[in-house]
Design a protein around this motif. Structure first.
Motif, PDB file in Angstrom:
ATOM      1  N   ALA A 190       3.396  -9.671   0.283  1.00 23.59           N
ATOM      2  CA  ALA A 190       3.465  -7.784   0.022  1.00 23.59           C
ATOM      3  C   ALA A 190       3.380  -7.787   2.175  1.00 23.59           C
ATOM      4  O   ALA A 190       4.212  -6.654   2.208  1.00 23.59           O
ATOM      5  N   ARG A 191       2.968  -8.884   2.845  1.00 27.04           N
ATOM      6  CA  ARG A 191       2.170  -7.883   4.368  1.00 27.04           C
ATOM      7  C   ARG A 191       3.956  -8.507   4.736  1.00 27.04           C
ATOM      8  O   ARG A 191       4.036  -7.643   5.293  1.00 27.04           O
ATOM      9  N   LEU A 192       4.494  -9.505   4.668  1.00 28.10           N
ATOM     10  CA  LEU A 192       5.851  -9.406   5.049  1.00 28.10           C
ATOM     11  C   LEU A 192       7.104  -8.347   4.871  1.00 28.10           C
ATOM     12  O   LEU A 192       7.836  -7.926   4.939  1.00 28.10           O
ATOM     13  N   LEU A 193       7.363  -8.074   3.137  1.00 28.64           N
ATOM     14  CA  LEU A 193       7.674  -7.062   3.084  1.00 28.64           C
ATOM     15  C   LEU A 193       7.334  -5.896   3.384  1.00 28.64           C
ATOM     16  O   LEU A 193       8.532  -5.265   3.803  1.00 28.64           O
ATOM     17  N   GLU A 194       6.736  -5.357   3.746  1.00 23.66           N
ATOM     18  CA  GLU A 194       5.666  -4.493   4.607  1.00 23.66           C
ATOM     19  C   GLU A 194       6.436  -4.394   5.733  1.00 23.66           C
ATOM     20  O   GLU A 194       7.179  -2.808   6.105  1.00 23.66           O
ATOM     21  N   PHE A 195       6.189  -6.228   6.902  1.00 25.86           N
ATOM     22  CA  PHE A 195       6.427  -5.365   7.840  1.00 25.86           C
ATOM     23  C   PHE A 195       8.564  -5.309   7.896  1.00 25.86           C
ATOM     24  O   PHE A 195       9.507  -4.377   8.690  1.00 25.86           O
TER      25      PHE A 195
ATOM     26  N   GLY B 138       0.482  -1.048   0.019  1.00 27.56           N
ATOM     27  CA  GLY B 138      -0.220  -0.294   0.097  1.00 27.56           C
ATOM     28  C   GLY B 138       0.924   1.230   0.379  1.00 27.56           C
ATOM     29  O   GLY B 138       0.234   2.552  -0.169  1.00 27.56           O
ATOM     30  N   SER B 139       1.788   1.155   0.720  1.00 35.62           N
ATOM     31  CA  SER B 139       2.953   2.243   0.906  1.00 35.62           C
ATOM     32  C   SER B 139       3.175   2.801  -0.208  1.00 35.62           C
ATOM     33  O   SER B 139       4.256   1.792  -0.609  1.00 35.62           O
ATOM     34  N   ALA B 140       3.178   4.221  -1.103  1.00 31.86           N
ATOM     35  CA  ALA B 140       4.743   4.530  -2.055  1.00 31.86           C
ATOM     36  C   ALA B 140       5.676   4.182  -2.056  1.00 31.86           C
ATOM     37  O   ALA B 140       6.432   4.078  -2.707  1.00 31.86           O
TER      38      ALA B 140
ATOM     39  N   ALA C 141      11.571  -1.245  -2.276  1.00 35.68           N
ATOM     40  CA  ALA C 141      11.458  -2.524  -2.289  1.00 35.68           C
ATOM     41  C   ALA C 141      12.090  -2.834  -4.126  1.00 35.68           C
ATOM     42  O   ALA C 141      12.869  -3.129  -4.520  1.00 35.68           O
ATOM     43  N   ALA C 142      11.486  -1.142  -5.334  1.00 34.89           N
ATOM     44  CA  ALA C 142      11.658  -1.702  -6.084  1.00 34.89           C
ATOM     45  C   ALA C 142      13.285  -1.292  -6.120  1.00 34.89           C
ATOM     46  O   ALA C 142      14.341  -1.929  -7.121  1.00 34.89           O
ATOM     47  N   ALA C 143      13.448   0.042  -5.097  1.00 34.67           N
ATOM     48  CA  ALA C 143      15.372  -0.058  -5.508  1.00 34.67           C
ATOM     49  C   ALA C 143      16.020  -1.199  -4.903  1.00 34.67           C
ATOM     50  O   ALA C 143      16.968  -1.654  -5.806  1.00 34.67           O
TER      51      ALA C 143
END
Length: 738
Positions: A484-489, A240-242, A248-250
């Motif tokens: 996605a939730r794991l990556l956000e955490f 969700g967060s831009a 993550a893309a970087a």
């Protein structure tokens, strides 16, 4: 008469150990001097003579081959730059306007919505037309494109672009200092943009006013990036967060444009900026996951496929120097592994470094290449010493019968050694980068050891989580959501650690060491890690303690100094540093030639931050280069004179550049602290007073048609001063208080 037989000392080296120094000796002198002849050839001949005298025949032959390759590489690059049709030969030796037809050749540009492109985009020149010319001329070469600030076109790798703007030739940089007798000397900056471009095969940037996409010629790299963008879109879907999407893309795919300035500053201050660009560590982690996934393949096919996949990944992320170094090492290891051969990791590193230098000699002056090569070398050598120590301490288990007690004790010992190795690796990496950071950026961040130690377990999980999200999401959308939730955490945890490290673990004040001190520091570090004799280890350890201690000691006991930078069409800038009270102040931040000189002055003296940044007038012209200043030195407080209705743009730009930093004015009861600023019609006056140290001075700056007149007054001493004439290049006036 007795004849004493003379035996010449002959050193024996491995082939990579002789080849890599030879390449350096052949390429580095000419790269430093900027010319192929005569300096490079003279040093190459001297290095060849030393190799013949000191090395065994085979080692000397390998070293001579390396010298020849390095010298030939410099010569070929010099000829290539003067080839017919090169855009450098078609442009005048200055910045000029024109139109260019370009092809975007930068994999860091992504077509995924919401992923911010980098500020400078690599492009290939196809045709150019200067202002006033009627037709285009065919041209070739690499240039870095800056898109228009307003309504920039959406581009991707392989797009054809027609742009109108300015071919910008980077200025030499630095400032002039007038010596006694009227002569002037140029003070070169710590960071040189022209060197940055040269390391990437370019000599200019193109600042576009208007640009439009006119077609597409993807080529192999463009097609690879199309596949990469599909993976990137799936990797960041559900986040969700831009901000986290861009981070993550970087980290995964090298699209470095998404790291906003505030985040980038925190990453620099915490010493973790390397985690958010595709480096050798990222390539190694990806290779480890891929090797595990490729287990069903036959032995030889497994390793050859791994080398091909790693190459595709490195190309799709921009092929920067650290990533290419990692690919060369991993690719060489895979090919030899498939051939049932073995190469020591350190030898693979030397061969990879030699290939990179031959392909692009300018990389030797690139900070990223220096970081990657030195830190990797230190980690390889340290891990070898660590393995030998672990094997020695685990000797007792060979004599113990197999039992539950033995297994439990072995497990406990392995855990302890793993933790000790992680801490030792982070400390070794810090030492490997400390010399470069201090010499090129004025940074000494011991807190980065703790920050990297806390983040490494999380970073090690990111690629397995990414593969779980990409692979599991093909079968069930729940896996994609959970990934996605794991990556956000994970990214949220990393941001928290970097924020704590940036605010709680400050820089250490240390002077900028000279180049001989840096060489001595790294020689001692390598001897301490790789040496085995006590006669070598003890002096090396003593040097590693004494040199950094001297840098810290000299920063603490330097005398107060004052620097004035004027000229170049900028508002005069003043910086004052008092190490005894740890007080640093700056007045104004105008001019992209003025601000770097002032920041370099403070960093070389060991300043770690600016306590107060003041302005002689609340006008935007006095802070035009403020973003450049705050990327080098954090600012604690801001002060300005009375605000009026013309100061809205001034306060808006301050809030944009330094969000959350408090601005004080006389109207709200604020003050300039010990340094008072009094504006007047033709300039301003500064007054510093420190009653605790019985130290005060007053500085007057008056702007006239001929230049900036400076007058310094101290109680009980004669007034001193000078005139900095108006010129296109800024000039500095420095005063050290006695």
């Amino acid at each position: 008469m007795m004849h004493v037989p003379f035996r010449r000392i002959r050193c024996r080296l491995t082939a990579p150990g002789a080849l890599f120094p030879g390449i350096l000796a052949g390429a580095l002198p000419a790269t430093l001097d900027g010319r192929f002849l005569p300096w490079g050839a003279v040093v190459a001949v001297a290095a060849a003579a030393a190799a013949l005298l000191l090395l065994e025949r085979r080692c000397a032959a390998v070293a001579l081959a390396g010298i020849g390759l390095g010298t030939a590489s410099i010569g070929l690059h010099a000829l290539w730059e003067q080839r017919p049709g090169a855009y450098e030969t078609l442009l005048p030796p200055r910045s000029c306007g024109g139109t260019a037809e370009l092809r975007i050749a930068d994999p860091r540009v992504s077509s995924v919505p919401g992923i911010t492109p980098p500020s400078l985009i690599r492009a290939q020149v196809r045709r150019i037309r200067l202002t006033g010319e009627t037709g285009f001329r065919n041209a070739s070469g690499v240039i870095y494109l800056k898109l228009p600030a307003e309504s920039p076109p959406a581009v991707r790798c392989g797009d054809l672009l027609t742009a109108e703007g300015v071919f910008v030739l980077p200025e030499p940089g630095g400032v002039f200092r007038r010596e006694h007798g009227g002569t002037t000397t140029r003070i070169t900056p710590m960071r040189d943009f022209s060197t940055y471009l040269a390391g990437r095969g370019a000599s200019r940037t193109f600042r576009a006013r208007e640009a439009a996409v006119t077609g597409r010629s993807p080529g192999m790299l463009g097609r690879i990036c199309l596949v990469r963008d599909r993976l990137l879109e799936r990797a960041v879907s559900g986040i969700g967060s831009a901000r986290i999407r861009n981070l993550a893309a970087a980290l995964f795919f090298g699209t470095s444009g998404g790291v906003d300035p505030a985040n980038r500053q925190r990453l620099i201050e915490s010493g973790t900026i390397h985690l958010y660009s595709v480096s050798g560590m990222h390539v190694a982690m990806l290779a480890a996951v891929l090797l595990w996934l490729l287990r069903p393949l036959p032995f030889r096919s497994r390793y050859l496929t791994l080398a091909a996949l790693v190459l595709l990944y490195v190309l799709s992320t921009g092929a920067n120097a650290p990533a290419m170094r990692a690919f060369y090492m991993i690719g060489l290891w895979c090919v030899l592994r498939a051939s049932l051969l073995y190469i020591p990791p350190f030898h693979a590193l030397l061969l990879a470094g030699g290939i990179l230098i031959l392909v692009s000699p300018g990389l030797m002056l690139d900070m990223g290449f220096q970081y990657s090569f030195l830190i990797t070398a230190i980690l390889i050598l340290a891990s070898g010493r660590f393995d030998r120590a672990a094997e020695l301490l685990g000797e007792e288990f060979r004599c113990m019968p197999n039992s539950r007690f033995k297994r439990r004790r072995e497990k406990r010992l392995r855990r302890g050694w793993a933790l000790l190795f992680a801490a030792g690796a982070c400390f070794a990496a810090f030492l490997g980068g400390a010399g470069i950071s201090l010499h090129t950026q004025g940074l000494l961040l011991p807190g980065s050891v703790l920050a990297n130690l806390a983040l490494m377990p999380v970073v090690g999980l990111l690629f397995p989580i990414l593969f779980f999200k990409l692979g599991g999401g093909l079968f069930w959308s729940g896996f994609d959501w959970f990934g996605a939730r794991l990556l956000e955490f994970c990214f949220g945890f990393m941001e928290t650690v970097t924020r704590i490290a940036a605010t709680g673990l400050e820089r250490l004040p240390a002077v900028r060491p000279s180049l001989p001190e840096i060489i001595l520091f790294y020689a001692a570090l390598f001897l301490l890690i790789a040496g085995r004799r006590r006669a070598v280890l003890f002096p090396a350890a003593a040097l590693l303690v004494l040199l950094p201690s001297a840098w810290l000691f000299r920063a603490e006991f330097r005398k107060p100094s004052l620097l004035v930078v004027a000229g170049g069409g900028s508002t005069p800038m003043v910086v004052f540093h008092h190490p005894g009270t740890a007080y640093t102040a700056a007045v104004n931040a105008d001019g992209y030639g003025t601000v770097p000189a002032a920041a370099d002055f403070l960093l070389k003296r060991g300043a770690t931050h600016i306590d107060r940044l003041a302005f002689s007038a609340a006008r935007t012209g006095n802070l035009s280069a403020l973003p450049l200043l705050v990327t080098r030195l954090p600012v604690s407080e801001l002060s300005a004179p009375e605000l009026d209705r013309y100061s809205r743009a001034f306060t808006a730009k301050l809030a944009e550049t330094l969000p959350g930093c408090r601005l004080t004015t006389p109207a709200d009861g604020g003050s300039y602290g010990p340094l008072a600023v009094t504006p007047n019609e033709n300039g301003f006056e500064l007054a510093y007073s420190d009653p605790s140290a019985a130290f005060e001075w007053r500085l007057s700056l008056v702007t006239t048609d001929s230049g900036c007149a400076i007058t310094l007054r101290q109680p009980g001493r004669e007034a001193t001063g000078t005139l900095i004439p108006n010129s296109s290049v800024p000039e500095v006036w420095e005063h050290e208080f006695r």
